[in-house]
Design an enzyme around this catalytic site. Sequence first.
Site, mmCIF file in Angstrom:
data_model
loop_
_atom_site.group_PDB
_atom_site.id
_atom_site.type_symbol
_atom_site.label_atom_id
_atom_site.label_comp_id
_atom_site.label_asym_id
_atom_site.label_seq_id
_atom_site.Cartn_x
_atom_site.Cartn_y
_atom_site.Cartn_z
ATOM 1 N N GLU A 1 0.900 -1.227 -0.035
ATOM 2 C CA GLU A 1 -0.148 0.048 0.155
ATOM 3 C C GLU A 1 0.914 1.284 -0.011
ATOM 4 O O GLU A 1 1.840 1.296 0.892
ATOM 5 C CB GLU A 1 -0.859 -0.185 1.266
ATOM 6 C CG GLU A 1 -1.924 1.091 1.415
ATOM 7 C CD GLU A 1 -2.569 0.865 2.588
ATOM 8 O OE1 GLU A 1 -3.688 1.615 2.697
ATOM 9 O OE2 GLU A 1 -2.456 0.292 3.613
ATOM 10 N N CYS B 1 -5.539 -3.264 2.475
ATOM 11 C CA CYS B 1 -5.448 -3.202 3.812
ATOM 12 C C CYS B 1 -6.820 -3.469 4.649
ATOM 13 O O CYS B 1 -7.432 -4.585 4.718
ATOM 14 C CB CYS B 1 -4.686 -2.246 4.151
ATOM 15 S SG CYS B 1 -3.855 -2.473 6.054
ATOM 16 N N THR C 1 -13.901 -53.680 6.878
ATOM 17 C CA THR C 1 -12.588 -52.969 7.276
ATOM 18 C C THR C 1 -12.114 -52.317 5.801
ATOM 19 O O THR C 1 -11.056 -51.890 5.701
ATOM 20 C CB THR C 1 -11.798 -54.512 7.281
ATOM 21 O OG1 THR C 1 -11.611 -55.324 6.288
ATOM 22 C CG2 THR C 1 -12.120 -54.986 8.649
ATOM 23 N N LYS D 1 -9.102 2.684 -1.977
ATOM 24 C CA LYS D 1 -9.515 1.979 -0.940
ATOM 25 C C LYS D 1 -11.010 2.445 -0.480
ATOM 26 O O LYS D 1 -11.280 3.583 -0.491
ATOM 27 C CB LYS D 1 -8.277 2.315 0.039
ATOM 28 C CG LYS D 1 -8.540 1.526 1.461
ATOM 29 C CD LYS D 1 -7.163 1.991 2.218
ATOM 30 C CE LYS D 1 -7.190 0.990 3.730
ATOM 31 N NZ LYS D 1 -6.160 1.374 4.305
ATOM 32 N N GLU E 1 -9.212 -49.641 -2.018
ATOM 33 C CA GLU E 1 -9.851 -50.506 -2.655
ATOM 34 C C GLU E 1 -11.047 -50.424 -3.139
ATOM 35 O O GLU E 1 -11.581 -50.991 -4.403
ATOM 36 C CB GLU E 1 -9.991 -51.580 -1.501
ATOM 37 C CG GLU E 1 -8.604 -51.862 -0.863
ATOM 38 C CD GLU E 1 -8.763 -53.004 0.429
ATOM 39 O OE1 GLU E 1 -7.703 -53.986 0.616
ATOM 40 O OE2 GLU E 1 -9.754 -53.143 0.909
#
Length: 664
Positions: free
Chosen positions: A45, A167, A487, A114, A492
């Site tokens: 800035e 900012c 499980t 700003k 898988e």
Amino acid sequence: MPRFGFVRISSVCLRTAIADPAANVAEITRVLEQLPDSDIVLFPELCVTGYTCADLFGQSRLLEAAREQAQQLAERMARRQQLIVVGLPVAVDNGLYNCAAVLFQGRVLGLVPKQYLPNYQEYYESRWFRPGAASVPAEIDWSGERVPFGVDLLFQAEDVVVGIELCEDLWVPLPPSAFQAVAGANVLLNLSASNETIGKNRYRTDLVVGQSGRCIAAYAYASAGPTESTTDLVFGGHCLIAENGVLLAESPRVGDGQGLHRDSYFITADVDVERLRNDRRKTTSFDACAAHLPRRYRTIPFALSAELSGLRRSVSGTPFIPQDNAELHRRCAEIFGVQCAALAQRVSRLPDDAPLNLGVSGGLDSTLALLVAVKMCDYLGWPRTRIRGLTMPGFGTTQATRQNALDLMEHLGVAAEVFDIRPLCCDAFRALGHRPFGIALESLSAAELQAALAHVPPHEFHDLVFENVQARIRTLLLMSRGFVIGTGDLSEAALGWSTYNADHMSMYNPNCSIPKTLVRFLVRYVAEHEFEGAARETLLKIVATPISPELLPLSAEGTSRQATEASLGSYELHDFFLYHFLRNGFSPRKILFLSQHANFTQAYSRSEIEATLRTFYRRFFANQFKRSCVPDGPKVGSVSLSPRGDWRMPSDADAQAWLDSFAP
């Protein structure tokens, strides 16, 4: 190289000469010479003048010099295909504005003022500046041209849309960047001058990272540093680059214990705009916010170069595994907590004396499921003996894995039982009229068949009936006893590496969204942090055992001749592919590109990676029918294949379009 959706951003902390625009622009130029391949370069800035000029902002000469030097900077960079964003004060009519100037190829593309001026405690910006608002002129005169001016500006190069705030804009309840993101911006820039006070850096970092996540955007932040005036304040020089809730790069700052950095410095990271676009597309609530936009936005075009050199970004080869050591314990506890809570709720619907049955093979997946079940019992004050572990050796079970299963159940204090499934399998083969690997059973005993199988050469190892019968006998024995804890893991499920209606099925599966690499990591973590002595030794043996379903015949020496990764390719690669295919929706070519830059735990050749990726696509598409009917189980991470939740796919979809897209 092709861009694959990446944009390179640099955030700079500038060595500042207070109230000397010529010196500051010379320093900006020097820094830019070090950043020839950055697409966007962000400075702090009011960096052209210095943020701490105070009442000097009322001096016409300072304002004139700032404008002159900014124009000269634009002209010096005329041959750069680079978006450069600097801060300076700009006088417009009767007001003075704290602005971001956007420079590209010799021109000032636009000026963004700003919007929110801090005027409390140590800040007095309203003394000099006016807030940007809808009432400001849409254009102003700048070096003989009309230049767009306002809080409604976005800057676009194809899929890259840049929004800018300054900012304090980020620190308010409704930051301008939020509206810019809804209007299409996926790269957000913040020019800042943030002074350093105790603890402020953490809050600042959280703001930047959090805003990138809320906006599903990249967010770059560049702050003024310690060469600003220290009359009353010290500026930290903190630079940050985040992407969708993840911090990609962070600079040194005042007070971080790394010494003082008085020269200019910068950070650079490649942000993935394609990933952001995919995430926004999947987050269907994102565009609903457009109804609340306060204004229409103007879009100003610029251009990126066609290619990008290298990749300035860390690519984890194990994206499912926690990378930050500081977060490791918390993350592992969180994973186990989700699994335990999920299993506890399902088990709470059973009678109090109902046993919890679990097949314990001595492999990784059943070990993790058993650890979760034990931890759940401990949390709820139930005896561990409510868990009934059943190990069921078959024709491919080694003595080592069988012993690991028995030792583990003993160490954990669960009820344990061994059931040799081979005689039942022989009965099933006879009933089916099946000759395993061409061997006539007739009056052979299970032990005699085992001995005969040892002589089957590995190149003849193809007998799905032989494998499936063993898997289904095990499931029959488990389910006939009552409630069964599953499980099988996520990897898988993705690859279809299970027997349909056998190990594929259970009453509840706490592992269903845990990929294989994370299963291994969690078992090792538990071994090293929660157990000692013989229990730790057993768990580490399980971690070190090659992954295998142990369904094919043993050798004459009793060793396994079936290794999953020898058939499918590395699970590390498959999990990498799975993450980027499901989580990010990337193409095969981009996944291959990322794999060339990934930090894997071992080296892989290009041909090995490509062959494994082809296997991944073929098996993933061919096995949706298994994923369409799986037991309930909890979603733990950002990727899940539950047909009731994250992944719904036709079972007869074709992978050819993906396979055809591989680079020649």
